[in-house]
Design a protein around this motif. Structure first.
Motif, mmCIF file in Angstrom:
data_model
loop_
_atom_site.group_PDB
_atom_site.id
_atom_site.type_symbol
_atom_site.label_atom_id
_atom_site.label_comp_id
_atom_site.label_asym_id
_atom_site.label_seq_id
_atom_site.Cartn_x
_atom_site.Cartn_y
_atom_site.Cartn_z
ATOM 1 N N VAL A 199 0.852 -1.190 0.000
ATOM 2 C CA VAL A 199 0.000 0.000 0.000
ATOM 3 C C VAL A 199 0.890 1.244 0.000
ATOM 4 C CG1 VAL A 199 -1.985 -1.068 1.148
ATOM 5 C CG2 VAL A 199 -0.181 -0.014 2.533
ATOM 6 N N ASP A 200 0.312 2.363 -0.426
ATOM 7 C CA ASP A 200 1.075 3.605 -0.557
ATOM 8 C C ASP A 200 0.971 4.437 0.719
ATOM 9 O OD1 ASP A 200 2.697 5.444 -1.825
ATOM 10 O OD2 ASP A 200 1.024 6.497 -2.787
ATOM 11 N N MET A 201 1.380 3.857 1.833
ATOM 12 C CA MET A 201 1.394 4.568 3.117
ATOM 13 C C MET A 201 2.842 4.946 3.460
ATOM 14 S SD MET A 201 0.862 1.450 5.912
ATOM 15 C CE MET A 201 1.106 2.502 7.353
ATOM 16 N N PRO A 202 3.005 5.879 4.442
ATOM 17 C CA PRO A 202 2.004 6.459 5.326
ATOM 18 C C PRO A 202 1.294 7.658 4.704
ATOM 19 C CG PRO A 202 4.173 7.261 5.927
ATOM 20 C CD PRO A 202 4.384 6.268 4.826
ATOM 21 N N VAL A 203 0.050 7.872 5.151
ATOM 22 C CA VAL A 203 -0.688 9.055 4.733
ATOM 23 C C VAL A 203 -0.415 10.171 5.728
ATOM 24 C CG1 VAL A 203 -2.481 7.790 3.504
ATOM 25 C CG2 VAL A 203 -2.746 8.206 5.955
ATOM 26 N N GLY A 204 -0.998 11.336 5.501
ATOM 27 C CA GLY A 204 -0.654 12.511 6.291
ATOM 28 C C GLY A 204 -1.405 12.675 7.591
ATOM 29 N N PHE A 205 -2.214 11.685 7.986
ATOM 30 C CA PHE A 205 -2.935 11.773 9.260
ATOM 31 C C PHE A 205 -2.966 10.377 9.886
ATOM 32 C CE2 PHE A 205 -5.920 10.649 6.014
ATOM 33 C CZ PHE A 205 -6.838 9.792 6.602
ATOM 34 N N ASP A 215 -5.556 2.057 2.255
ATOM 35 C CA ASP A 215 -5.654 1.025 1.236
ATOM 36 C C ASP A 215 -6.742 1.415 0.244
ATOM 37 O OD1 ASP A 215 -8.169 0.206 2.252
ATOM 38 O OD2 ASP A 215 -7.303 -1.423 3.429
ATOM 39 N N ALA A 216 -7.022 0.557 -0.714
ATOM 40 C CA ALA A 216 -7.951 0.885 -1.795
ATOM 41 C C ALA A 216 -9.405 0.772 -1.391
ATOM 42 C CB ALA A 216 -7.685 -0.027 -3.000
ATOM 43 N N GLY A 223 -6.731 6.293 5.399
ATOM 44 C CA GLY A 223 -6.309 6.806 4.109
ATOM 45 C C GLY A 223 -6.844 5.991 2.943
ATOM 46 N N CYS A 224 -6.829 6.620 1.771
ATOM 47 C CA CYS A 224 -7.294 5.997 0.530
ATOM 48 C C CYS A 224 -6.129 5.980 -0.454
ATOM 49 C CB CYS A 224 -8.461 6.806 -0.021
ATOM 50 S SG CYS A 224 -9.257 6.095 -1.457
ATOM 51 N N CYS A 225 -5.703 4.788 -0.903
ATOM 52 C CA CYS A 225 -4.507 4.744 -1.731
ATOM 53 C C CYS A 225 -4.418 3.451 -2.538
ATOM 54 C CB CYS A 225 -3.259 4.884 -0.865
ATOM 55 S SG CYS A 225 -2.961 3.475 0.255
ATOM 56 N N HIS A 226 -3.437 3.412 -3.437
ATOM 57 C CA HIS A 226 -3.152 2.221 -4.227
ATOM 58 C C HIS A 226 -2.858 1.032 -3.311
ATOM 59 C CE1 HIS A 226 -2.554 5.302 -7.279
ATOM 60 N NE2 HIS A 226 -2.483 4.369 -8.211
ATOM 61 N N GLU A 227 -3.267 -0.156 -3.782
ATOM 62 C CA GLU A 227 -3.041 -1.382 -3.016
ATOM 63 C C GLU A 227 -2.826 -2.541 -3.993
ATOM 64 O OE1 GLU A 227 -5.754 -4.408 -0.268
ATOM 65 O OE2 GLU A 227 -6.393 -2.350 -0.621
ATOM 66 N N PHE A 228 -1.744 -3.260 -3.824
ATOM 67 C CA PHE A 228 -1.502 -4.443 -4.649
ATOM 68 C C PHE A 228 -1.439 -5.656 -3.733
ATOM 69 C CE2 PHE A 228 0.808 -7.631 -7.036
ATOM 70 C CZ PHE A 228 0.212 -7.527 -8.289
ATOM 71 N N GLN A 323 -0.893 -0.464 -15.463
ATOM 72 C CA GLN A 323 0.017 0.639 -15.784
ATOM 73 C C GLN A 323 -0.049 1.703 -14.701
ATOM 74 O OE1 GLN A 323 -1.046 1.991 -19.698
ATOM 75 N NE2 GLN A 323 -0.399 0.088 -20.692
ATOM 76 N N ASN A 324 -1.248 1.967 -14.200
ATOM 77 C CA ASN A 324 -1.408 2.932 -13.121
ATOM 78 C C ASN A 324 -0.687 2.465 -11.861
ATOM 79 O OD1 ASN A 324 -3.370 3.737 -10.594
ATOM 80 N ND2 ASN A 324 -3.196 5.416 -12.072
ATOM 81 N N MET A 325 -0.764 1.171 -11.568
ATOM 82 C CA MET A 325 -0.098 0.625 -10.385
ATOM 83 C C MET A 325 1.417 0.659 -10.528
ATOM 84 S SD MET A 325 -0.306 -0.658 -7.358
ATOM 85 C CE MET A 325 -2.075 -0.984 -7.232
ATOM 86 N N LEU A 326 1.913 0.470 -11.741
ATOM 87 C CA LEU A 326 3.357 0.425 -11.978
ATOM 88 C C LEU A 326 4.051 1.689 -11.482
ATOM 89 C CD1 LEU A 326 5.931 -0.810 -13.171
ATOM 90 C CD2 LEU A 326 5.236 0.095 -15.408
ATOM 91 N N GLU A 327 3.429 2.829 -11.673
ATOM 92 C CA GLU A 327 4.028 4.092 -11.234
ATOM 93 C C GLU A 327 4.316 4.070 -9.736
ATOM 94 O OE1 GLU A 327 1.601 7.349 -12.426
ATOM 95 O OE2 GLU A 327 1.457 6.705 -14.520
ATOM 96 N N LYS A 328 3.377 3.537 -8.953
ATOM 97 C CA LYS A 328 3.572 3.472 -7.504
ATOM 98 C C LYS A 328 4.605 2.413 -7.115
ATOM 99 C CE LYS A 328 0.708 6.693 -6.329
ATOM 100 N NZ LYS A 328 1.193 7.928 -5.655
ATOM 101 N N LEU A 329 4.574 1.269 -7.802
ATOM 102 C CA LEU A 329 5.529 0.207 -7.502
ATOM 103 C C LEU A 329 6.962 0.673 -7.737
ATOM 104 C CD1 LEU A 329 3.708 -2.864 -9.100
ATOM 105 C CD2 LEU A 329 4.079 -2.468 -6.654
ATOM 106 N N GLN A 330 7.167 1.475 -8.766
ATOM 107 C CA GLN A 330 8.508 1.965 -9.067
ATOM 108 C C GLN A 330 9.002 2.978 -8.038
ATOM 109 O OE1 GLN A 330 7.739 3.182 -13.159
ATOM 110 N NE2 GLN A 330 8.849 1.396 -13.946
ATOM 111 N N GLN A 331 8.083 3.608 -7.333
ATOM 112 C CA GLN A 331 8.450 4.545 -6.272
ATOM 113 C C GLN A 331 8.708 3.829 -4.947
ATOM 114 O OE1 GLN A 331 5.233 7.385 -6.057
ATOM 115 N NE2 GLN A 331 5.399 7.933 -8.222
ATOM 116 N N GLY A 332 8.142 2.627 -4.812
ATOM 117 C CA GLY A 332 8.264 1.874 -3.568
ATOM 118 C C GLY A 332 7.012 2.017 -2.724
ATOM 119 N N MET A 333 6.467 0.906 -2.255
ATOM 120 C CA MET A 333 5.251 0.900 -1.444
ATOM 121 C C MET A 333 5.508 0.127 -0.152
ATOM 122 S SD MET A 333 2.527 0.124 -4.545
ATOM 123 C CE MET A 333 1.041 0.338 -3.536
ATOM 124 N N ALA A 334 4.739 0.459 0.881
ATOM 125 C CA ALA A 334 4.890 -0.219 2.170
ATOM 126 C C ALA A 334 4.441 -1.668 2.055
ATOM 127 C CB ALA A 334 4.084 0.506 3.241
#
Length: 417
Positions: A199-205, A215-216, A223-228, A323-334
């Motif tokens: 998941v794309d955490m941590p969020v800002g709260f 998570d999604a 928080g609301c975010c990408h989840e694989f 393809q949308n998920m790939l962008e987040k995976l390349q940045q690194g996810m928790a």
């Protein structure tokens, strides 16, 4: 795609980990004041949708009975073709994160003396942490018990507010492999969910659980975010789901993320399940491996499950969601992993467990020999005994292969996959 907050759109233990729920809810007290494992109530939107689907099916069946136009042969053929309908996601979030507050309340059997996990990365053994987890076998294995979810960290800290505290592997171009053991016929089965997901955490709260989780499923006060969902399942099923966040979903225009997921791979009997009659026997130890390949801006994820010379291979081909998920995976996810239970886990294991109320055995599960390998390098084979200098070696060629490919599926499921 929880125990994940645990393994739907903003789809855990994934999962994780939880996915597949969301909307307005009546929340239980925070774990600081509520009993551990107390359900967090989510909205009844999914239940309402399922009820409407069932009502439509019943009306259709009544009409066919009245007309009496289908002979028995046609009815039998139709019954074989149709699959039972189950909900698309759970209706509550049952996993508990390990924070300073929950750590104090964890039962002794659920709290290990060490949270240090050793991961073989291209032949080099690196130490990371799953705060609150029970790590055994000299750091090689994690023992899972419900209802907890854990985060992979660089140090043994429960400060989830800082991104730099997390260890976020960059999976594109890599293969992740583990050995999974549910230990026998009485192991985690119907109603149990053992998972690991991103998941794309941590969020800002901090959110209601004070762990900055997202998570999604976009649960209230979280928080609301990408989840694989790399993997969630039990002895009856293994499931992999991509929950991207494009904000454009025909199922519900209010979704920010894909709560149901697309693509989704579900592996059930006779490929994976309880007993030797399946290609992979879920009651016995097996190796789970997941390869992430990038082709231009496309992502392909290939999951391989092997056991005793038998191998299953499933491929999720690239589409807009991937393809949308790939962008987040390349940045690194928790990386989140855990074990949670629910009486309505039918959305995941209904093909084997049916549509009735489920009761998880809550027996422990074990995930060991964690490996992350570059795709241009040989995957190291796990050795039965610890070795000071493990040497990478190619895995033996399986004698029986079953392969299937999943691509774009407008229904959010990959049919026979």
């Amino acid at each position: 795609a929880a125990v994940a907050s645990a393994v739907a759109g903003c789809g855990l233990l994934g999962a994780a980990a939880w996915r597949r729920g969301g909307g307005a809810s009546s929340l239980a007290p925070h774990p600081a004041t509520a009993p551990l494992g107390e359900f967090i109530r989510a909205d009844d939107e999914g239940e309402k949708d399922d009820a409407e689907e069932e009502k439509g099916d019943e009306e259709k069946g009544d009409k066919e009975d009245e007309n009496g136009k289908e002979d028995k042969g046609d009815e039998d053929k139709k019954a074989k073709q149709e699959k039972p309908k189950f909900g698309h996601r759970p209706k509550s979030l049952n996993s508990v994160p390990v924070t300073n507050t929950t750590l104090e309340k964890m039962p002794k059997k659920s709290k290990g003396s060490s949270s240090a996990i050793k991961i073989d990365e291209d032949g080099k053994i690196n130490t990371y942490y799953l705060p609150g987890a029970t790590v055994v076998d000299n750091g090689k294995s994690v023992e899972y018990r419900p209802p907890y979810r854990f985060y992979l960290m660089k140090t043994d800290t429960t400060d989830y507010s800082k991104e730099e505290n997390f260890y976020k592997p960059i999976f594109p171009g890599k293969t992740f492999s583990v050995d999974m053991d549910f230990r026998g016929q009485n192991g985690p089965s119907c109603g149990c969910n053992i998972n690991f997901y991103l998941v794309d955490m941590p969020v800002g709260f901090p959110g209601k659980d004070k762990d900055y989780y997202c998570d999604a499923q976009c649960f209230p006060d979280m928080g609301c975010c990408h989840e694989f969902d790399m993997n969630e399942g039990n002895e009856n099923v293994q499931q992999i789901t991509d929950h991207a966040c494009t904000g454009h979903y025909s199922q519900d225009s209010s979704w920010k993320c894909n709560k149901w997921g697309d693509p989704e791979v579900k592996i059930t009997p006779p490929e994976f399940g309880k007993g030797s009659g399946n290609t992979i026997d879920g009651t016995k130890k097996f190796t789970f491996s997941q390869r992430f390949d990038v082709h231009g801006n496309g992502l392909t994820v290939t999951t391989t499950i092997s056991q005793g010379g038998k191998t299953l291979k499933k491929t999720m081909n690239s589409n807009g969601e991937m393809q949308n998920m790939l962008e987040k995976l390349q940045q690194g996810m928790a990386f989140v992993t855990g074990y949670w239970t629910a009486p309505d886990m039918n959305w995941m294991d209904g093909e084997s467990c049916g549509s009735g109320t489920e009761h998880c055995s809550e027996e422990p599960a074990y995930i060991s020999n964690w490996r992350i390998t570059s795709n241009d390098s040989p995957v190291p084979s796990p050795s039965p005994n610890p070795s000071p200098n493990p040497s990478p070696s190619p895995s033996p060629s399986p004698s029986n292969d079953v392969e299937m490919t999943c691509g774009w599926c407008s229904s959010g499921s990959c049919g026979g996959c």
